[in-house]
Design a protein around this motif. Sequence first.
Motif, PDB file in Angstrom:
ATOM      1  N   ALA A 178       0.833  -1.207   0.000  1.00 13.80           N
ATOM      2  CA  ALA A 178       0.000   0.000   0.000  1.00 13.80           C
ATOM      3  C   ALA A 178       0.868   1.257   0.000  1.00 13.80           C
ATOM      4  O   ALA A 178       0.585   2.219  -0.727  1.00 13.80           O
ATOM      5  N   ILE A 179       1.926   1.256   0.807  1.00 10.65           N
ATOM      6  CA  ILE A 179       2.829   2.409   0.835  1.00 10.65           C
ATOM      7  C   ILE A 179       3.440   2.631  -0.540  1.00 10.65           C
ATOM      8  O   ILE A 179       3.546   3.764  -1.023  1.00 10.65           O
ATOM      9  N   MET A 180       3.847   1.547  -1.186  1.00  8.99           N
ATOM     10  CA  MET A 180       4.423   1.634  -2.526  1.00  8.99           C
ATOM     11  C   MET A 180       3.428   2.235  -3.515  1.00  8.99           C
ATOM     12  O   MET A 180       3.767   3.140  -4.291  1.00  8.99           O
ATOM     13  N   ALA A 181       2.188   1.734  -3.500  1.00  9.80           N
ATOM     14  CA  ALA A 181       1.180   2.206  -4.450  1.00  9.80           C
ATOM     15  C   ALA A 181       0.927   3.699  -4.295  1.00  9.80           C
ATOM     16  O   ALA A 181       0.843   4.447  -5.279  1.00  9.80           O
ATOM     17  N   HIS A 182       0.808   4.162  -3.059  1.00  7.81           N
ATOM     18  CA  HIS A 182       0.574   5.588  -2.832  1.00  7.81           C
ATOM     19  C   HIS A 182       1.801   6.421  -3.195  1.00  7.81           C
ATOM     20  O   HIS A 182       1.674   7.555  -3.682  1.00  7.81           O
ATOM     21  N   ALA A 183       2.999   5.865  -2.963  1.00 19.10           N
ATOM     22  CA  ALA A 183       4.219   6.586  -3.341  1.00 19.10           C
ATOM     23  C   ALA A 183       4.282   6.784  -4.851  1.00 19.10           C
ATOM     24  O   ALA A 183       4.629   7.869  -5.338  1.00 19.10           O
ATOM     25  N   PHE A 184       3.935   5.753  -5.615  1.00 17.59           N
ATOM     26  CA  PHE A 184       3.931   5.879  -7.074  1.00 17.59           C
ATOM     27  C   PHE A 184       2.907   6.911  -7.525  1.00 17.59           C
ATOM     28  O   PHE A 184       3.157   7.688  -8.451  1.00 17.59           O
ATOM     29  N   GLU A 185       1.759   6.906  -6.875  1.00 18.01           N
ATOM     30  CA  GLU A 185       0.714   7.855  -7.248  1.00 18.01           C
ATOM     31  C   GLU A 185       1.201   9.297  -7.039  1.00 18.01           C
ATOM     32  O   GLU A 185       0.971  10.178  -7.879  1.00 18.01           O
ATOM     33  N   MET A 186       1.877   9.538  -5.930  1.00 19.56           N
ATOM     34  CA  MET A 186       2.386  10.880  -5.649  1.00 19.56           C
ATOM     35  C   MET A 186       3.491  11.282  -6.622  1.00 19.56           C
ATOM     36  O   MET A 186       3.532  12.419  -7.101  1.00 19.56           O
ATOM     37  N   LEU A 187       4.373  10.348  -6.953  1.00 18.74           N
ATOM     38  CA  LEU A 187       5.458  10.656  -7.884  1.00 18.74           C
ATOM     39  C   LEU A 187       4.918  10.980  -9.271  1.00 18.74           C
ATOM     40  O   LEU A 187       5.353  11.935  -9.922  1.00 18.74           O
ATOM     41  N   LEU A 188       3.945  10.195  -9.713  1.00 15.37           N
ATOM     42  CA  LEU A 188       3.387  10.408 -11.051  1.00 15.37           C
ATOM     43  C   LEU A 188       2.566  11.687 -11.133  1.00 15.37           C
ATOM     44  O   LEU A 188       2.455  12.288 -12.204  1.00 15.37           O
ATOM     45  N   ALA A 189       2.000  12.101 -10.011  1.00 15.26           N
ATOM     46  CA  ALA A 189       1.184  13.314 -10.007  1.00 15.26           C
ATOM     47  C   ALA A 189       2.022  14.581  -9.890  1.00 15.26           C
ATOM     48  O   ALA A 189       1.499  15.689 -10.069  1.00 15.26           O
ATOM     49  N   ASP A 190       3.308  14.446  -9.607  1.00 18.41           N
ATOM     50  CA  ASP A 190       4.181  15.607  -9.436  1.00 18.41           C
ATOM     51  C   ASP A 190       4.602  16.135 -10.805  1.00 18.41           C
ATOM     52  O   ASP A 190       5.432  15.542 -11.497  1.00 18.41           O
ATOM     53  N   SER A 191       4.058  17.244 -11.201  1.00 24.77           N
ATOM     54  CA  SER A 191       4.318  17.799 -12.539  1.00 24.77           C
ATOM     55  C   SER A 191       5.748  18.306 -12.687  1.00 24.77           C
ATOM     56  O   SER A 191       6.221  18.527 -13.801  1.00 24.77           O
ATOM     57  N   ALA A 192       6.456  18.475 -11.560  1.00 27.82           N
ATOM     58  CA  ALA A 192       7.831  18.972 -11.630  1.00 27.82           C
ATOM     59  C   ALA A 192       8.811  17.887 -12.061  1.00 27.82           C
ATOM     60  O   ALA A 192       9.955  18.176 -12.411  1.00 27.82           O
ATOM     61  N   ARG A 193       8.367  16.645 -12.037  1.00 28.06           N
ATOM     62  CA  ARG A 193       9.246  15.541 -12.411  1.00 28.06           C
ATOM     63  C   ARG A 193       9.137  15.238 -13.898  1.00 28.06           C
ATOM     64  O   ARG A 193       8.152  15.583 -14.551  1.00 28.06           O
TER      65      ARG A 193
END
Length: 288
Positions: free
Chosen positions: A234-249
């Motif tokens: 679950a931690i992994m899934a939410h971490a990926f969601e946050m990384l993908l939603a970061d437009s600065a990346r």
Amino acid sequence: SKGLSTESADRICRGLAVAASAAARCIAFFRSNEINAIAMSSCDDSTSGVVVSHNGHVTRLTWSCDRPTAQNVPLPPPEDDQSGARVSRPSQYRYEIHRSHYDKMRALYARHNTPDRSCRGDGEIPEKTRGDYQDWPLRLLHTRLFCICVRYQLYLCSRNQGACPRAFFEYLRAEIGVDHECFASPWNVTLQRYCSAHPDLERSFGSSGSFFSEFKPDSGSFEANPPFCEMPMAIMAHAFEMLLADSARGPLSFVVVIPAWRDSEAYLTLQGSRFLRKMMTLAYAASR
């Protein structure tokens, strides 16, 4: 807190104190065991005198208890049991691994511990210290390998994880440029870069650090095959969601391998993600 009486708060605090005391006793008992204390150590010389021998396909690592130990890893005196009798210790600890695993670990250690990292930075060993590296790259290799064996024996109480074959990684590398494993170990890593569970020991074998505290990529393609436990998934899934939603990346992609636990938080998070491009389920027989 509203609605919590003084009596209830006092009862809860006393209960927490009892639980904390019990936890402290458990930790003290855990660390009172010599081999557990070694496993908890992350220093470069937590043991000395690890002897390695090879017999066919088997490599044996042996550490004798009468060997000196580093001062910053104090090992307790022999403990007494409840009757007061002195508990005897084994004279040595021994682990056996496959020779191919030893060869792989030695190659990783040599690759990530070149002399220039310990010396001048130009790859040349200063003459006055050349003798210290006459056995390089075996210097501390066997000590660290022994500690990793102990660490995994203590922490891997379950083998609840699906291993992916080399062909799987080769295909991902060729098709979308995957070059980093988010969950691996020196034992099973296939790609050049990986995160691992025990980076304090495994950086010497190429680990990039812990996924949960150090994985912050700006771009790239990654493979993630976490332990099949609901919380880390679950931690992994939410971490990926946050990384993908970061437009600065920059561009990011993740190939995730998890069990088809359709009511798990990780499965539901990934399935409902707006970044999901493809999800497929392999039957048990097909995944073997």
